[in-house]
Design a protein around this motif. Structure first.
Motif, PDB file in Angstrom:
ATOM      1  N   GLN A   1      13.820 -19.203   0.456  1.00 45.69           N
ATOM      2  CA  GLN A   1      14.043 -17.873  -0.100  1.00 45.69           C
ATOM      3  C   GLN A   1      13.435 -16.768   0.762  1.00 45.69           C
ATOM      4  OE1 GLN A   1      12.642 -17.515  -4.129  1.00 45.69           O
ATOM      5  NE2 GLN A   1      12.799 -15.282  -4.148  1.00 45.69           N
ATOM      6  N   HIS A   2      12.280 -17.028   1.374  1.00 49.00           N
ATOM      7  CA  HIS A   2      11.529 -15.970   2.041  1.00 49.00           C
ATOM      8  C   HIS A   2      11.510 -16.081   3.563  1.00 49.00           C
ATOM      9  CE1 HIS A   2       9.810 -14.115  -1.569  1.00 49.00           C
ATOM     10  NE2 HIS A   2       9.673 -15.338  -2.058  1.00 49.00           N
ATOM     11  N   GLN A   3      12.156 -17.073   4.153  1.00 54.16           N
ATOM     12  CA  GLN A   3      11.995 -17.314   5.583  1.00 54.16           C
ATOM     13  C   GLN A   3      12.527 -16.183   6.453  1.00 54.16           C
ATOM     14  OE1 GLN A   3      14.386 -20.554   7.217  1.00 54.16           O
ATOM     15  NE2 GLN A   3      15.711 -20.479   5.416  1.00 54.16           N
ATOM     16  N   ASN A   4      13.388 -15.347   5.916  1.00 51.75           N
ATOM     17  CA  ASN A   4      13.906 -14.226   6.699  1.00 51.75           C
ATOM     18  C   ASN A   4      13.253 -12.893   6.344  1.00 51.75           C
ATOM     19  OD1 ASN A   4      15.798 -15.778   8.205  1.00 51.75           O
ATOM     20  ND2 ASN A   4      17.143 -15.832   6.408  1.00 51.75           N
ATOM     21  N   ASP A   5      12.141 -12.958   5.599  1.00 52.35           N
ATOM     22  CA  ASP A   5      11.411 -11.747   5.260  1.00 52.35           C
ATOM     23  C   ASP A   5      10.615 -11.254   6.466  1.00 52.35           C
ATOM     24  OD1 ASP A   5      12.347 -12.117   2.730  1.00 52.35           O
ATOM     25  OD2 ASP A   5      10.398 -12.539   1.808  1.00 52.35           O
ATOM     26  N   ILE A   6      10.602  -9.939   6.660  1.00 54.08           N
ATOM     27  CA  ILE A   6       9.720  -9.306   7.625  1.00 54.08           C
ATOM     28  C   ILE A   6       8.468  -8.851   6.886  1.00 54.08           C
ATOM     29  CG2 ILE A   6       9.431  -7.191   9.002  1.00 54.08           C
ATOM     30  CD1 ILE A   6      10.929  -9.246  10.527  1.00 54.08           C
ATOM     31  N   GLU A   7       7.306  -9.058   7.491  1.00 53.38           N
ATOM     32  CA  GLU A   7       6.055  -8.664   6.856  1.00 53.38           C
ATOM     33  C   GLU A   7       5.624  -7.279   7.350  1.00 53.38           C
ATOM     34  OE1 GLU A   7       4.484 -10.301   4.463  1.00 53.38           O
ATOM     35  OE2 GLU A   7       5.975 -11.907   4.504  1.00 53.38           O
ATOM     36  N   ALA A   8       5.005  -6.512   6.490  1.00 52.00           N
ATOM     37  CA  ALA A   8       4.439  -5.232   6.891  1.00 52.00           C
ATOM     38  C   ALA A   8       3.359  -5.455   7.948  1.00 52.00           C
ATOM     39  CB  ALA A   8       3.849  -4.515   5.681  1.00 52.00           C
ATOM     40  N   VAL A   9       3.225  -4.502   8.856  1.00 51.24           N
ATOM     41  CA  VAL A   9       2.263  -4.627   9.952  1.00 51.24           C
ATOM     42  C   VAL A   9       0.956  -3.956   9.534  1.00 51.24           C
ATOM     43  CG1 VAL A   9       1.790  -4.116  12.372  1.00 51.24           C
ATOM     44  CG2 VAL A   9       4.135  -4.615  11.632  1.00 51.24           C
ATOM     45  N   PRO A  10      -0.139  -4.717   9.441  1.00 46.32           N
ATOM     46  CA  PRO A  10      -1.400  -4.130   8.979  1.00 46.32           C
ATOM     47  C   PRO A  10      -2.114  -3.338  10.067  1.00 46.32           C
ATOM     48  CG  PRO A  10      -1.692  -6.450   9.473  1.00 46.32           C
ATOM     49  CD  PRO A  10      -0.234  -6.155   9.677  1.00 46.32           C
ATOM     50  N   LEU A  11      -3.056  -2.535   9.661  1.00 50.13           N
ATOM     51  CA  LEU A  11      -4.017  -1.791  10.481  1.00 50.13           C
ATOM     52  C   LEU A  11      -3.469  -0.518  11.101  1.00 50.13           C
ATOM     53  CD1 LEU A  11      -6.005  -4.621  12.331  1.00 50.13           C
ATOM     54  CD2 LEU A  11      -6.484  -3.532  10.143  1.00 50.13           C
ATOM     55  N   GLY A  12      -2.172  -0.422  11.364  1.00 48.00           N
ATOM     56  CA  GLY A  12      -1.643   0.806  11.943  1.00 48.00           C
ATOM     57  C   GLY A  12      -1.872   0.882  13.437  1.00 48.00           C
ATOM     58  N   PRO A  13      -1.360   1.940  14.076  1.00 48.28           N
ATOM     59  CA  PRO A  13      -1.472   2.024  15.533  1.00 48.28           C
ATOM     60  C   PRO A  13      -2.907   2.261  15.967  1.00 48.28           C
ATOM     61  CG  PRO A  13      -0.541   4.046  14.636  1.00 48.28           C
ATOM     62  CD  PRO A  13      -0.623   3.070  13.502  1.00 48.28           C
ATOM     63  N   PRO A  14      -3.366   1.578  17.016  1.00 49.18           N
ATOM     64  CA  PRO A  14      -4.733   1.804  17.500  1.00 49.18           C
ATOM     65  C   PRO A  14      -4.884   3.206  18.076  1.00 49.18           C
ATOM     66  CG  PRO A  14      -3.508   0.387  19.013  1.00 49.18           C
ATOM     67  CD  PRO A  14      -2.644   0.571  17.811  1.00 49.18           C
ATOM     68  N   GLN A  15      -6.042   3.783  17.893  1.00 52.18           N
ATOM     69  CA  GLN A  15      -6.280   5.144  18.374  1.00 52.18           C
ATOM     70  C   GLN A  15      -6.643   5.183  19.848  1.00 52.18           C
ATOM     71  OE1 GLN A  15      -5.656   7.806  16.274  1.00 52.18           O
ATOM     72  NE2 GLN A  15      -4.863   6.072  15.087  1.00 52.18           N
TER      73      GLN A  15
ATOM     74  N   PRO B   1      -2.425 -12.557   2.290  1.00 54.07           N
ATOM     75  CA  PRO B   1      -1.741 -11.492   3.033  1.00 54.07           C
ATOM     76  C   PRO B   1      -1.489 -11.878   4.481  1.00 54.07           C
ATOM     77  CG  PRO B   1      -3.527 -10.586   1.707  1.00 54.07           C
ATOM     78  CD  PRO B   1      -3.654 -12.076   1.635  1.00 54.07           C
ATOM     79  N   SER B   2      -0.380 -11.410   5.006  1.00 59.14           N
ATOM     80  CA  SER B   2      -0.017 -11.703   6.386  1.00 59.14           C
ATOM     81  C   SER B   2      -1.117 -11.258   7.350  1.00 59.14           C
ATOM     82  CB  SER B   2       1.292 -10.982   6.727  1.00 59.14           C
ATOM     83  OG  SER B   2       1.667 -11.228   8.068  1.00 59.14           O
ATOM     84  N   LEU B   3      -1.460 -12.153   8.290  1.00 58.64           N
ATOM     85  CA  LEU B   3      -2.386 -11.882   9.389  1.00 58.64           C
ATOM     86  C   LEU B   3      -3.846 -11.762   8.963  1.00 58.64           C
ATOM     87  CD1 LEU B   3      -0.250  -9.391  11.501  1.00 58.64           C
ATOM     88  CD2 LEU B   3      -0.788 -11.748  12.084  1.00 58.64           C
ATOM     89  N   ARG B   4      -4.190 -12.158   7.736  1.00 58.97           N
ATOM     90  CA  ARG B   4      -5.581 -12.019   7.290  1.00 58.97           C
ATOM     91  C   ARG B   4      -6.528 -12.775   8.225  1.00 58.97           C
ATOM     92  NH1 ARG B   4      -7.549 -13.557   1.293  1.00 58.97           N
ATOM     93  NH2 ARG B   4      -6.811 -11.414   0.857  1.00 58.97           N
ATOM     94  N   ALA B   5      -6.232 -14.032   8.528  1.00 56.34           N
ATOM     95  CA  ALA B   5      -7.141 -14.818   9.364  1.00 56.34           C
ATOM     96  C   ALA B   5      -7.121 -14.324  10.808  1.00 56.34           C
ATOM     97  CB  ALA B   5      -6.765 -16.297   9.306  1.00 56.34           C
TER      98      ALA B   5
END
Length: 418
Positions: free
Chosen positions: A54-68, A186-190
């Protein structure tokens, strides 16, 4: 063939590096390689679940935002370590992706790559690699924190240099418990906990090993080092194409084109330095823009977005490096009188190499402006990248592939930065 770390009594380091912010890298007394995992990897079973379908084609939100700001290598290694590199007017570093061995049957394959890379550090600072830039898929199968020891920290315990990384699709992938609308973790936590901490600290996932966390400013970022800048992208979680924009609304989870805009701005920042022959510019992404491996093939949307960004910034990188396909391949992209290497190096030790014979006749030798020069090569191995500025009017970028088990599979390409 069994590969083992050198015992502590024969360890070649005269010191264990310590960065200015308390960073630690190689373990002071590396023990023999693992022959079994401390935590058996069973997450592949999730691929058979209804929720994965069901979820294999889901895109995950990108955490942290653009680096400054970019990450400066000097802040990680220190001015004293970099001084002989700057004096020699050249820098070397390692690159490869897809190192995480998720099956005990290939522990020795990842070890063969990690051991060879660690062995290459034995020499004067100006002559050996200063760091390792990982092209993603540090951990399989769903970025689990519990697998970081066996798949990352233990194999690279003897690598006495910084390890930077961009996430691969498996680092950001998530699992869902049936009936829950949100992923279990959540995606990318580790990944963030191990590579994107505000200060170097002891990782919870490293067991008793010495390596500290990395202090990257985001899951996509630029590393500024002497003579080279590496722009690292996060191309999200799909098994097939890589994604950095919403592609005209096809991927609304991304809520716009934030990473694309950041890429253009970074290229614009670096353009004056590159055009003054002050440094090489390398783009790194997990998913390959072009690949002869049809299972992990090149992504048209990603390729178009990259070319659009390069054109908008009026700066094409000197090389594009990627992983994802578990083989070595080298393409070239013709741009006027320039030949830009597009190198796929997802050969860092993960379970399945794609046999060359299965792919050799399946993809065209030339795809648009991309020409397959070498490969696919189904050997575990890694890249050594060098930027030599000793000839001021014609600096040279060299990308060399080493396969520890088969020296005949070696490859190298050099580009004059004119």
């Amino acid at each position: 063939m069994e590969h083992r770390h050198r015992s502590a009594s024969s360890t070649p380091w005269t010191r264990n590096l310590r960065g200015p912010g308390g960073q630690l890298f190689g373990d002071p007394a590396p023990s023999p390689d693992e022959t079994s995992f401390q935590v058996d990897n069973t997450s592949a079973e999730y691929y058979d679940s209804p929720y994965y379908t069901q979820h294999q084609n889901d895109i995950e939100a990108v955490p942290l935002g653009p680096p400054q700001a970019p990450l400066e290598l000097q802040d990680v290694l220190g001015a004293d370590f970099l001084a002989p590199i700057i004096a020699a007017n050249k820098i070397h570093f390692h690159v490869v992706g897809d190192t995480g061995a998720s099956s005990t049957s290939v522990i020795s394959e990842e070890a063969s790559v990690a051991d060879a890379m660690a062995g290459a550090l034995n020499g004067a600072a100006a002559e050996v690699p200063a760091f390792f830039f990982h092209l993603g898929d540090v951990i399989y199968n769903f970025g689990e924190a519990g697998y970081y020891y066996d798949q990352f920290y233990e194999p690279f315990r003897e690598y006495d240099r910084p390890i930077f990384a961009i996430p691969g699709n498996h680092d950001g992938a998530v699992t869902y418990t049936s009936g829950r609308p949100q992923p279990d973790v959540p995606s990318l936590r580790a990944f963030i906990a191990n590579f994107c901490t505000s200060a170097a600290q002891k990782p919870q996932d490293a067991g008793g090993l010495a390596r500290t966390t990395m202090t990257q400013p985001g899951v996509y970022f630029t590393l500024d080092a002497p003579f080279v800048s590496i722009i690292g992208l996060y191309t999200n979680v799909l098994e097939g194409p890589g994604v950095i924009t919403d592609e005209n609304g096809a991927y609304p989870t991304l809520k716009g084109d934030q990473q694309y805009a950041w890429l253009v701005s970074e290229l614009q920042r670096l353009a004056p330095l590159r055009k003054a022959l002050g440094r090489a510019v390398i783009l790194a992404c997990h998913h390959p823009p072009v690949s002869a491996d049809l299972t992990h093939g090149g992504a048209t949307g990603l390729t178009n977005d990259l070319e659009s960004a390069f054109t908008a910034a009026n700066l094409w990188p000197d090389a594009v490096l990627s992983g994802h396909a578990h083989i070595y391949q080298r393409f070239s992209r013709t741009l006027g009188d320039r030949q830009i290497p597009y190198v796929v190096a997802g050969s860092g030790g993960h379970n399945a190499l794609v046999p060359t014979g299965e792919q050799a006749g399946e993809a065209p030798q030339t795809w648009n402006e991309y020409t397959l020069e070498v490969g696919p090569v189904a050997q575990y191995g890694y890249l050594t990248v060098s930027v030599d500025m000793t000839t001021a009017m014609a600096p040279v970028l060299t990308i060399a592939f080493t396969a520890p088990a088969d020296s005949a599979a070696a490859d190298s390409v050099s580009v004059t930065l004119n």
